[in-house]
Design a protein around this motif. Sequence first.
Motif, mmCIF file in Angstrom:
data_model
loop_
_atom_site.group_PDB
_atom_site.id
_atom_site.type_symbol
_atom_site.label_atom_id
_atom_site.label_comp_id
_atom_site.label_asym_id
_atom_site.label_seq_id
_atom_site.Cartn_x
_atom_site.Cartn_y
_atom_site.Cartn_z
ATOM 1 N N GLU A 22 0.826 -1.159 0.142
ATOM 2 C CA GLU A 22 -0.617 0.186 -0.142
ATOM 3 C C GLU A 22 1.360 1.012 -0.400
ATOM 4 O OE1 GLU A 22 -3.053 0.112 3.404
ATOM 5 O OE2 GLU A 22 -3.649 -2.288 2.462
ATOM 6 N N ALA A 23 1.523 1.144 -0.049
ATOM 7 C CA ALA A 23 3.451 2.174 0.653
ATOM 8 C C ALA A 23 3.716 2.566 -0.507
ATOM 9 C CB ALA A 23 3.825 2.161 1.842
ATOM 10 N N ASP A 24 3.491 1.726 -1.135
ATOM 11 C CA ASP A 24 4.302 0.861 -2.309
ATOM 12 C C ASP A 24 6.039 1.462 -1.676
ATOM 13 O OD1 ASP A 24 4.657 1.131 -5.499
ATOM 14 O OD2 ASP A 24 4.427 3.269 -6.083
ATOM 15 N N ALA A 25 6.360 0.738 -1.033
ATOM 16 C CA ALA A 25 7.679 0.142 -0.315
ATOM 17 C C ALA A 25 8.255 -0.815 -1.203
ATOM 18 C CB ALA A 25 7.381 0.401 1.205
ATOM 19 N N ARG A 26 9.671 -0.428 -0.604
ATOM 20 C CA ARG A 26 11.071 -1.739 -1.323
ATOM 21 C C ARG A 26 10.970 -1.337 -2.954
ATOM 22 N NH1 ARG A 26 13.801 -4.414 2.245
ATOM 23 N NH2 ARG A 26 13.945 -3.920 4.107
ATOM 24 N N THR A 27 10.556 0.055 -3.721
ATOM 25 C CA THR A 27 10.888 -0.201 -4.708
ATOM 26 C C THR A 27 10.996 1.116 -4.992
ATOM 27 O OG1 THR A 27 8.385 0.924 -4.719
ATOM 28 C CG2 THR A 27 8.433 -0.925 -4.769
ATOM 29 N N LEU A 28 12.127 1.300 -6.185
ATOM 30 C CA LEU A 28 13.085 2.593 -6.854
ATOM 31 C C LEU A 28 11.737 3.891 -7.215
ATOM 32 C CD1 LEU A 28 15.557 1.211 -8.656
ATOM 33 C CD2 LEU A 28 16.027 2.014 -6.695
ATOM 34 N N ARG A 29 12.313 4.931 -6.549
ATOM 35 C CA ARG A 29 11.074 5.887 -6.715
ATOM 36 C C ARG A 29 12.012 7.343 -6.587
ATOM 37 N NH1 ARG A 29 8.306 2.477 -8.729
ATOM 38 N NH2 ARG A 29 6.595 1.702 -7.957
ATOM 39 N N LEU A 30 11.302 8.081 -7.763
ATOM 40 C CA LEU A 30 11.883 10.087 -7.366
ATOM 41 C C LEU A 30 11.305 10.101 -5.736
ATOM 42 C CD1 LEU A 30 13.377 11.510 -8.572
ATOM 43 C CD2 LEU A 30 11.481 13.111 -9.465
ATOM 44 N N ARG A 31 12.676 10.517 -4.559
ATOM 45 C CA ARG A 31 12.227 11.646 -3.877
ATOM 46 C C ARG A 31 11.409 13.087 -3.727
ATOM 47 N NH1 ARG A 31 16.537 8.436 -1.439
ATOM 48 N NH2 ARG A 31 17.551 10.054 -1.660
ATOM 49 N N PRO A 32 10.214 13.064 -3.450
ATOM 50 C CA PRO A 32 9.747 14.483 -4.221
ATOM 51 C C PRO A 32 10.592 15.387 -2.784
ATOM 52 C CG PRO A 32 8.593 13.307 -2.908
ATOM 53 C CD PRO A 32 9.291 12.358 -3.630
ATOM 54 N N TYR A 33 11.397 16.911 -3.007
ATOM 55 C CA TYR A 33 12.205 18.005 -2.529
ATOM 56 C C TYR A 33 11.248 18.176 -1.428
ATOM 57 C CZ TYR A 33 10.470 21.436 -5.856
ATOM 58 O OH TYR A 33 9.353 21.886 -7.141
ATOM 59 N N GLY A 34 10.059 18.536 -1.307
ATOM 60 C CA GLY A 34 8.871 18.343 -0.610
ATOM 61 C C GLY A 34 7.292 18.728 -1.651
ATOM 62 N N PRO A 35 6.344 19.647 -0.706
ATOM 63 C CA PRO A 35 5.138 19.185 -1.066
ATOM 64 C C PRO A 35 4.446 19.987 -2.413
ATOM 65 C CG PRO A 35 5.003 20.609 0.825
ATOM 66 C CD PRO A 35 6.643 20.170 0.647
#
Length: 272
Positions: A254-267
């Motif tokens: 549900e959290a889409d965890a343990r995958t490669l994702r772009l981390r946003p710099y903020g909202p």
Amino acid sequence: MPSGSLRGQVALVTGAGRGIGREIAIGLAAEGMGVGLVGRTHETLTDTLKECARHGSRGVAVTADVTRHGSVREAVRAVERDLGPVDLLVNNAGQVDRAEVPLWETDPNHWWQVIETNLRGPYNLLRCVLPGMVERGRGRVVNLNSGFALRPDGNYTAYATSKGALLQLSDNIADSLAGHHVVVLDISPGAVATDMTAGMPMFQDMKTWGSIPYMVAVTVDAARGRFDALHGRFIHAGRDNLEELVRRAEEIREADARTLRLRPYGPQDPMG
């Protein structure tokens, strides 16, 4: 104590002539699996095959270059002809950068050879094995990955890039495979003592290595279906509490965890 819990199933293991691949193949054979052993050196594959046979397991050794699609296609055909359809594919064959140097000092040919072995190799195996799994509506894939996939490393640019790409490949195919009940997992064994790690300067003073037998046990559990709920995800056998991961599998999905994702710099990040 081996239980024979996988009797009647067939595994195909690449890089099965030595190191982790050899031990995984023997461990699967001990659980009753037929084992297709694929690698570049006939002598080492034959030695692994003899060890598998001591457990009463059927097996076949096939020399192949995983970077060549035709070679892989013929190897898969030979395994399935002699043993039957592949239930478990273990993409283990791999290479690492020859020297700890920045990208601009690397050997271009060797750099690309690492990429081809670690990414094109698994693609070739997937391309040849998945059609049968999809048609049968069952199957499992274990890609031997690495913590290098998750963090930048300026001295091992080919290895880190290839492992990150492999993890992304698994993520890209996970949804389409789920509808056919085929599971793909990327599992890192951590730092274990092999011929490959022995040649890496970063490990020259390593005193405490990860356990290869534990990685074998994790692969056996993957073949049994223990981690099916973590389909398409990254597992670090050397660090993870596997019971906790399995228990929290729904939350992880549900959290889409343990995958490669772009981390946003903020909202306000438009890529968020």
